[in-house]
Write a protein that holds these residues in place. Structure first.
Motif, PDB file in Angstrom:
ATOM      1  N   SER A 150       0.744  -1.219   0.045  1.00  0.00           N
ATOM      2  CA  SER A 150      -0.151  -0.210  -0.166  1.00  0.00           C
ATOM      3  C   SER A 150       0.743   1.318  -0.006  1.00  0.00           C
ATOM      4  N   LEU A 151       0.318   2.541  -0.256  1.00  0.00           N
ATOM      5  CA  LEU A 151       1.003   3.620  -0.138  1.00  0.00           C
ATOM      6  C   LEU A 151       1.663   4.031   1.243  1.00  0.00           C
ATOM      7  N   ASP A 152       0.854   3.499   2.169  1.00  0.00           N
ATOM      8  CA  ASP A 152       1.260   3.569   3.498  1.00  0.00           C
ATOM      9  C   ASP A 152       2.577   3.016   3.820  1.00  0.00           C
ATOM     10  N   PRO A 232      -0.573  -1.178  -8.709  1.00  0.00           N
ATOM     11  CA  PRO A 232      -0.955   0.167  -8.488  1.00  0.00           C
ATOM     12  C   PRO A 232      -1.091   0.406  -7.001  1.00  0.00           C
ATOM     13  N   LEU A 233      -0.574   1.368  -6.341  1.00  0.00           N
ATOM     14  CA  LEU A 233      -0.614   1.811  -5.132  1.00  0.00           C
ATOM     15  C   LEU A 233      -1.687   3.255  -5.029  1.00  0.00           C
ATOM     16  N   ALA A 234      -1.577   3.885  -5.868  1.00  0.00           N
ATOM     17  CA  ALA A 234      -2.438   5.184  -5.964  1.00  0.00           C
ATOM     18  C   ALA A 234      -2.398   5.891  -7.315  1.00  0.00           C
ATOM     19  N   VAL A 235      -3.576   6.575  -7.523  1.00  0.00           N
ATOM     20  CA  VAL A 235      -3.589   7.515  -8.539  1.00  0.00           C
ATOM     21  C   VAL A 235      -3.389   8.944  -7.932  1.00  0.00           C
ATOM     22  N   THR A 236      -2.905  10.068  -8.728  1.00  0.00           N
ATOM     23  CA  THR A 236      -2.511  11.258  -8.151  1.00  0.00           C
ATOM     24  C   THR A 236      -3.506  12.566  -8.494  1.00  0.00           C
ATOM     25  N   SER A 241      -9.280   7.094 -11.763  1.00  0.00           N
ATOM     26  CA  SER A 241      -9.074   6.677 -13.224  1.00  0.00           C
ATOM     27  C   SER A 241      -9.921   5.898 -13.528  1.00  0.00           C
ATOM     28  N   THR A 242     -10.672   6.175 -14.892  1.00  0.00           N
ATOM     29  CA  THR A 242     -11.652   5.125 -15.337  1.00  0.00           C
ATOM     30  C   THR A 242     -11.259   3.636 -15.756  1.00  0.00           C
ATOM     31  N   SER A 243      -9.762   3.767 -15.983  1.00  0.00           N
ATOM     32  CA  SER A 243      -9.312   2.459 -16.524  1.00  0.00           C
ATOM     33  C   SER A 243      -8.736   1.633 -15.127  1.00  0.00           C
ATOM     34  N   LEU A 244      -8.481   2.575 -13.922  1.00  0.00           N
ATOM     35  CA  LEU A 244      -8.244   1.990 -12.756  1.00  0.00           C
ATOM     36  C   LEU A 244      -9.275   2.175 -11.665  1.00  0.00           C
ATOM     37  N   PRO A 245     -10.400   1.690 -11.710  1.00  0.00           N
ATOM     38  CA  PRO A 245     -11.343   2.134 -10.667  1.00  0.00           C
ATOM     39  C   PRO A 245     -11.018   1.628  -9.402  1.00  0.00           C
ATOM     40  N   ASP A 246     -10.395   0.484  -9.253  1.00  0.00           N
ATOM     41  CA  ASP A 246     -10.296   0.030  -7.651  1.00  0.00           C
ATOM     42  C   ASP A 246      -9.082   0.720  -7.226  1.00  0.00           C
ATOM     43  N   THR A 247      -8.411   1.377  -7.775  1.00  0.00           N
ATOM     44  CA  THR A 247      -7.229   2.210  -7.335  1.00  0.00           C
ATOM     45  C   THR A 247      -7.320   3.493  -6.535  1.00  0.00           C
ATOM     46  N   PRO A 248      -7.095   3.716  -5.483  1.00  0.00           N
ATOM     47  CA  PRO A 248      -7.776   5.064  -4.513  1.00  0.00           C
ATOM     48  C   PRO A 248      -6.819   6.073  -4.987  1.00  0.00           C
ATOM     49  N   VAL A 250      -4.544   9.670  -4.192  1.00  0.00           N
ATOM     50  CA  VAL A 250      -3.673   9.913  -3.119  1.00  0.00           C
ATOM     51  C   VAL A 250      -4.537  10.749  -2.137  1.00  0.00           C
ATOM     52  N   ALA A 251      -5.267  11.612  -2.446  1.00  0.00           N
ATOM     53  CA  ALA A 251      -6.284  12.475  -1.601  1.00  0.00           C
ATOM     54  C   ALA A 251      -7.160  11.496  -0.714  1.00  0.00           C
ATOM     55  N   GLU A 252      -7.505  10.360  -1.281  1.00  0.00           N
ATOM     56  CA  GLU A 252      -8.550   9.600  -0.284  1.00  0.00           C
ATOM     57  C   GLU A 252      -7.447   8.975   0.543  1.00  0.00           C
ATOM     58  N   LEU A 253      -6.272   8.616   0.417  1.00  0.00           N
ATOM     59  CA  LEU A 253      -5.571   8.147   1.416  1.00  0.00           C
ATOM     60  C   LEU A 253      -4.829   9.132   2.553  1.00  0.00           C
ATOM     61  N   GLY A 254      -5.441   9.975   2.445  1.00  0.00           N
ATOM     62  CA  GLY A 254      -5.075  11.110   3.790  1.00  0.00           C
ATOM     63  C   GLY A 254      -4.405  12.319   3.177  1.00  0.00           C
ATOM     64  N   TYR A 255      -4.180  12.539   1.950  1.00  0.00           N
ATOM     65  CA  TYR A 255      -3.439  13.755   1.574  1.00  0.00           C
ATOM     66  C   TYR A 255      -4.446  14.826   0.909  1.00  0.00           C
ATOM     67  N   LYS A 256      -5.100  15.504   1.513  1.00  0.00           N
ATOM     68  CA  LYS A 256      -6.140  16.413   1.120  1.00  0.00           C
ATOM     69  C   LYS A 256      -5.748  17.203   0.117  1.00  0.00           C
ATOM     70  N   ASP A 257      -6.675  17.318  -0.973  1.00  0.00           N
ATOM     71  CA  ASP A 257      -6.443  18.044  -2.153  1.00  0.00           C
ATOM     72  C   ASP A 257      -5.303  17.845  -2.899  1.00  0.00           C
ATOM     73  N   PHE A 258      -4.869  16.781  -2.850  1.00  0.00           N
ATOM     74  CA  PHE A 258      -3.576  16.246  -3.744  1.00  0.00           C
ATOM     75  C   PHE A 258      -4.142  15.997  -5.297  1.00  0.00           C
ATOM     76  N   ASP A 259      -3.706  16.865  -6.063  1.00  0.00           N
ATOM     77  CA  ASP A 259      -4.315  16.659  -7.365  1.00  0.00           C
ATOM     78  C   ASP A 259      -3.229  16.897  -8.546  1.00  0.00           C
ATOM     79  N   VAL A 260      -2.588  15.852  -9.103  1.00  0.00           N
ATOM     80  CA  VAL A 260      -1.589  16.078 -10.128  1.00  0.00           C
ATOM     81  C   VAL A 260      -1.914  14.965 -11.401  1.00  0.00           C
ATOM     82  N   SER A 261      -2.345  15.852 -12.680  1.00  0.00           N
ATOM     83  CA  SER A 261      -2.602  14.836 -13.680  1.00  0.00           C
ATOM     84  C   SER A 261      -1.616  15.765 -14.782  1.00  0.00           C
ATOM     85  N   THR A 262      -1.790  14.906 -16.149  1.00  0.00           N
ATOM     86  CA  THR A 262      -1.001  15.574 -17.129  1.00  0.00           C
ATOM     87  C   THR A 262      -2.119  15.466 -18.146  1.00  0.00           C
ATOM     88  N   TRP A 263      -1.790  16.465 -19.379  1.00  0.00           N
ATOM     89  CA  TRP A 263      -2.741  16.385 -20.554  1.00  0.00           C
ATOM     90  C   TRP A 263      -1.703  16.130 -21.830  1.00  0.00           C
TER      91      TRP A 263
END
Length: 335
Positions: A150-152, A232-236, A241-248, A250-263
């Motif tokens: 896990s990420l923990d 997979p431990l977490a998505v950021t 992710s639609t492709s990894l719906p069971d992967t939490p 980072v924000a869900e794991l206790g790191y509030k407002d964490f949001d990093v994605s790319t385009w």
């Protein structure tokens, strides 16, 4: 006499205006004719990373579908290195004819300018936004047999022994690299970053157990995750992710407002005729609206999203300004 002279003067004054209008009309007609004939030869799509990574996968998909749908010839040309900046710089220097386009991404368009001291291009001034293709979360993965379940587990190990947990990325200065740095800061830990020249090389080392973790775009890691070789431990991103719906997240794991994605999106050299930009945008957006293309992009771990050139240009400028502060706060620099 005065009236005659005035009349003659009026005619004389009108002649340059008439000539100017004629020249303008001719120029517009030539531009329209040029756009109507486009493309009259193969289009080179610069891919600023080596084969096998997320950018390469999406670029080849778009090139293939444009070729199939329109009977165009769109040829991917991999120009990897320096976090994608070599390929972007080459595209920025190309002639603004529409025959050189580049699959840019957040890494090399809005992050790299604040990392590299002597970058040869300014993405806002030297390139024109054409079509947004997709966005993707970043995923933190480890080998399937890793001690990290896990990420923990990662956080606990990094706190117990700072600078010993290693993570690979596609290169210094990428959004993916900085996602790791930002997580370090959020979790108050210190991991050791190991940069590679592209996602594929990093993937080989995490699969071999040479690095503990890999921070990756979802498209780059998805096949190995589905094959059961990576965990997979977490998505950021802010949402799963639609492709990894069971992967939490980072924000869900206790790191509030964490949001990093790319385009990811297509750009052309500044000065490319507007009609060509409009045509390219329309054809890409047509593809993105088809169920087949949507499914193909989602299957690669990305989320399809079309925009107008103006909307994509605004996103570029907004993120360009935003990431200046993020990069400066991280303290990261590249010579």
């Amino acid at each position: 006499m005065i009236r005659r002279n005035l009349g003659t003067l009026a005619i004389a004054l009108a002649l340059p205006l008439t000539f100017s209008l004629a020249l303008t009309a001719t120029a517009h007609a030539q531009t329209a004719a040029s756009a109507a004939a486009y493309p009259a030869k193969p289009i080179r799509m610069v891919v600023p990373f080596p084969p096998g990574g997320g950018t390469d996968i999406l670029a080849r998909l778009v090139a293939q579908k444009l070729t199939e749908a329109n009977h165009w010839t769109v040829v991917p040309d991999n120009r990897g290195g320096a976090g994608g900046t070599i390929g972007i710089a080459e595209a920025a220097r190309a002639a603004p004819t529409g025959y050189d386009i580049v699959m840019g991404q957040k890494d090399n368009m809005v992050v790299a300018p604040w990392l590299y001291k002597n970058l040869s291009y300014n993405p806002v001034k030297d390139l024109t936004a054409v079509a947004h293709v997709a966005y993707t979360p970043v995923v933190i993965v480890t080998q399937a047999n890793s001690r990290f379940k896990s990420l923990d587990d990662v956080v606990k190990a990094a706190r117990a022994a700072p600078d010993t947990v290693t993570y690979g990325s596609p290169g210094n200065g990428t959004t993916i690299h900085l996602a790791g740095e930002i997580f370090d800061s959020a979790a108050k830990i210190k991991m050791r970053h190991v940069p590679y020249k592209g996602s594929n090389a990093a993937m080989m080392d995490v699969l071999a157990g040479n690095v503990d973790l890999m921070v990756s775009s979802v498209p780059s890691a998805l096949a190995q995750i589905k094959a059961g070789k990576l965990r997979p431990l977490a998505v950021t991103s802010a949402k799963r992710s639609t492709s990894l719906p069971d992967t939490p997240t980072v924000a869900e794991l206790g790191y509030k407002d964490f949001d990093v994605s790319t385009w990811y999106g297509l750009f052309v050299p500044a000065g490319t005729p507007k009609d060509v930009v409009t045509l390219l945008n329309a054809e890409v957006n047509k593809l993105l609206a088809t169920p087949e293309m949507k499914a193909a992009i989602i299957a690669q771990g990305a989320e399809p999203q079309g925009m107008t050139p103006a909307q994509f240009g605004t996103l570029l400028k907004t993120d360009y300004d935003k990431w200046k502060g993020i990069v400066q706060a991280s303290g990261a620099t590249i010579e």
